[in-house]
Design a protein around this motif. Structure first.
Motif, mmCIF file in Angstrom:
data_model
loop_
_atom_site.group_PDB
_atom_site.id
_atom_site.type_symbol
_atom_site.label_atom_id
_atom_site.label_comp_id
_atom_site.label_asym_id
_atom_site.label_seq_id
_atom_site.Cartn_x
_atom_site.Cartn_y
_atom_site.Cartn_z
ATOM 1 N N LEU A 102 29.952 42.099 51.238
ATOM 2 C CA LEU A 102 30.076 43.332 50.461
ATOM 3 C C LEU A 102 31.473 43.924 50.565
ATOM 4 C CD1 LEU A 102 26.615 44.991 51.118
ATOM 5 C CD2 LEU A 102 27.408 43.849 49.045
ATOM 6 N N MET A 103 32.129 43.792 51.713
ATOM 7 C CA MET A 103 33.501 44.281 51.868
ATOM 8 C C MET A 103 34.452 43.499 50.961
ATOM 9 S SD MET A 103 35.271 46.585 53.425
ATOM 10 C CE MET A 103 34.173 47.060 54.724
ATOM 11 N N GLN A 104 34.293 42.181 50.916
ATOM 12 C CA GLN A 104 35.132 41.376 50.031
ATOM 13 C C GLN A 104 34.856 41.694 48.559
ATOM 14 O OE1 GLN A 104 34.427 37.305 51.119
ATOM 15 N NE2 GLN A 104 35.774 37.432 52.925
ATOM 16 N N LEU A 105 33.605 41.934 48.238
ATOM 17 C CA LEU A 105 33.243 42.299 46.866
ATOM 18 C C LEU A 105 33.854 43.638 46.485
ATOM 19 C CD1 LEU A 105 31.573 41.572 44.355
ATOM 20 C CD2 LEU A 105 29.676 42.811 45.400
ATOM 21 N N ARG A 106 33.835 44.599 47.417
ATOM 22 C CA ARG A 106 34.419 45.915 47.155
ATOM 23 C C ARG A 106 35.924 45.808 46.914
ATOM 24 N NH1 ARG A 106 37.209 49.825 49.912
ATOM 25 N NH2 ARG A 106 37.236 48.557 51.776
ATOM 26 N N VAL A 107 36.604 45.002 47.714
ATOM 27 C CA VAL A 107 38.046 44.829 47.546
ATOM 28 C C VAL A 107 38.359 44.178 46.203
ATOM 29 C CG1 VAL A 107 40.052 43.598 48.451
ATOM 30 C CG2 VAL A 107 38.542 44.816 50.009
ATOM 31 N N ALA A 108 37.566 43.188 45.814
ATOM 32 C CA ALA A 108 37.777 42.539 44.515
ATOM 33 C C ALA A 108 37.541 43.511 43.365
ATOM 34 C CB ALA A 108 36.850 41.332 44.389
ATOM 35 N N ALA A 109 36.506 44.324 43.460
ATOM 36 C CA ALA A 109 36.202 45.282 42.391
ATOM 37 C C ALA A 109 37.293 46.345 42.287
ATOM 38 C CB ALA A 109 34.843 45.930 42.639
ATOM 39 N N GLN A 110 37.726 46.873 43.426
ATOM 40 C CA GLN A 110 38.787 47.880 43.399
ATOM 41 C C GLN A 110 40.096 47.282 42.900
ATOM 42 O OE1 GLN A 110 38.766 49.359 47.425
ATOM 43 N NE2 GLN A 110 37.675 51.202 46.816
ATOM 44 N N GLY A 111 40.385 46.064 43.291
ATOM 45 C CA GLY A 111 41.601 45.402 42.823
ATOM 46 C C GLY A 111 41.612 45.209 41.320
ATOM 47 N N THR A 112 40.458 44.891 40.767
ATOM 48 C CA THR A 112 40.352 44.724 39.317
ATOM 49 C C THR A 112 40.639 46.024 38.587
ATOM 50 O OG1 THR A 112 38.688 43.009 39.644
ATOM 51 C CG2 THR A 112 38.809 43.992 37.474
ATOM 52 N N VAL A 113 40.070 47.112 39.057
ATOM 53 C CA VAL A 113 40.282 48.416 38.407
ATOM 54 C C VAL A 113 41.724 48.866 38.565
ATOM 55 C CG1 VAL A 113 39.629 50.848 38.444
ATOM 56 C CG2 VAL A 113 37.878 49.101 38.619
ATOM 57 N N VAL A 114 42.281 48.734 39.756
ATOM 58 C CA VAL A 114 43.671 49.150 39.990
ATOM 59 C C VAL A 114 44.627 48.307 39.149
ATOM 60 C CG1 VAL A 114 45.496 49.230 41.725
ATOM 61 C CG2 VAL A 114 43.248 50.139 42.256
ATOM 62 N N ALA A 115 44.365 47.011 39.042
ATOM 63 C CA ALA A 115 45.227 46.150 38.216
ATOM 64 C C ALA A 115 45.175 46.566 36.746
ATOM 65 C CB ALA A 115 44.806 44.698 38.367
ATOM 66 N N ALA A 116 43.995 46.860 36.232
ATOM 67 C CA ALA A 116 43.877 47.272 34.829
ATOM 68 C C ALA A 116 44.593 48.592 34.583
ATOM 69 C CB ALA A 116 42.410 47.399 34.429
ATOM 70 N N LEU A 117 44.448 49.549 35.489
ATOM 71 C CA LEU A 117 45.126 50.833 35.316
ATOM 72 C C LEU A 117 46.639 50.698 35.462
ATOM 73 C CD1 LEU A 117 42.647 53.230 37.137
ATOM 74 C CD2 LEU A 117 42.948 52.891 34.692
ATOM 75 N N THR A 118 47.098 49.833 36.367
ATOM 76 C CA THR A 118 48.537 49.615 36.534
ATOM 77 C C THR A 118 49.136 48.966 35.292
ATOM 78 O OG1 THR A 118 48.234 49.380 38.914
ATOM 79 C CG2 THR A 118 50.280 48.510 37.981
ATOM 80 N N ILE A 119 48.443 47.998 34.734
ATOM 81 C CA ILE A 119 48.916 47.371 33.496
ATOM 82 C C ILE A 119 48.948 48.401 32.367
ATOM 83 C CG2 ILE A 119 48.312 45.667 31.723
ATOM 84 C CD1 ILE A 119 47.267 43.903 34.038
ATOM 85 N N GLY A 120 47.949 49.263 32.315
ATOM 86 C CA GLY A 120 47.919 50.317 31.289
ATOM 87 C C GLY A 120 49.075 51.284 31.420
ATOM 88 N N ILE A 121 49.383 51.690 32.649
ATOM 89 C CA ILE A 121 50.512 52.603 32.869
ATOM 90 C C ILE A 121 51.824 51.922 32.520
ATOM 91 C CG2 ILE A 121 51.818 53.798 34.672
ATOM 92 C CD1 ILE A 121 49.114 54.424 35.996
ATOM 93 N N GLY A 122 51.959 50.662 32.913
ATOM 94 C CA GLY A 122 53.175 49.915 32.572
ATOM 95 C C GLY A 122 53.348 49.767 31.073
ATOM 96 N N TYR A 123 52.257 49.487 30.375
ATOM 97 C CA TYR A 123 52.300 49.364 28.914
ATOM 98 C C TYR A 123 52.685 50.687 28.266
ATOM 99 C CZ TYR A 123 50.626 48.578 24.156
ATOM 100 O OH TYR A 123 50.525 48.488 22.791
ATOM 101 N N SER A 124 52.100 51.764 28.760
ATOM 102 C CA SER A 124 52.400 53.087 28.223
ATOM 103 C C SER A 124 53.861 53.467 28.452
ATOM 104 C CB SER A 124 51.477 54.114 28.865
ATOM 105 O OG SER A 124 51.824 55.408 28.471
ATOM 106 N N MET A 125 54.368 53.197 29.655
ATOM 107 C CA MET A 125 55.765 53.508 29.957
ATOM 108 C C MET A 125 56.723 52.642 29.147
ATOM 109 S SD MET A 125 55.618 54.179 34.043
ATOM 110 C CE MET A 125 57.375 54.394 34.178
ATOM 111 N N ALA A 126 56.364 51.371 28.937
ATOM 112 C CA ALA A 126 57.208 50.494 28.137
ATOM 113 C C ALA A 126 57.283 50.985 26.696
ATOM 114 C CB ALA A 126 56.669 49.062 28.178
#
Length: 93
Positions: free
Chosen positions: A58-82
């Motif tokens: 469950l700890m590994q699953l939580r890290v994978a899920a959080q990483g997915t959300v953070v990656a999507a939001l980071t890509i969104g912010i980068g796209y918006s700033m670009a």
């Protein structure tokens, strides 16, 4: 200048709210979809985890899920700033 349209969000249905949020920040919706995908995959793989303890799985699953959300939001912010600063498509004041 056009007067701003006054909108009462309390009259908004859940479907209208999701549609508005997806227009405002589409990468948030992508992040939520990724989160649901990772959690679904984890639920599918739970039975075949082998000798791994439940808490570690469950700890590994939580890290994978959080990483997915953070990656999507980071890509969104980068796209918006670009778009705003590199491509100069933002609103001119």
């Amino acid at each position: 200048m056009d007067p701003q349209k006054i909108f009462d969000y309390s009259e908004e249905s859940p479907a209208e709210r999701i549609a508005r949020k997806s227009k405002d920040s589409p990468f948030m919706i992508i992040g939520i979809a990724g989160l649901i995908g990772v959690c679904s995959y984890g639920a599918y793989k739970f039975k075949s985890r082998g000798k791994m303890s439940t808490s570690v799985f469950l700890m590994q699953l939580r890290v994978a899920a959080q990483g997915t959300v953070v990656a999507a939001l980071t890509i969104g912010i980068g796209y918006s700033m670009a778009q705003r600063y590199l491509l100069k498509e933002g609103k001119k004041e």
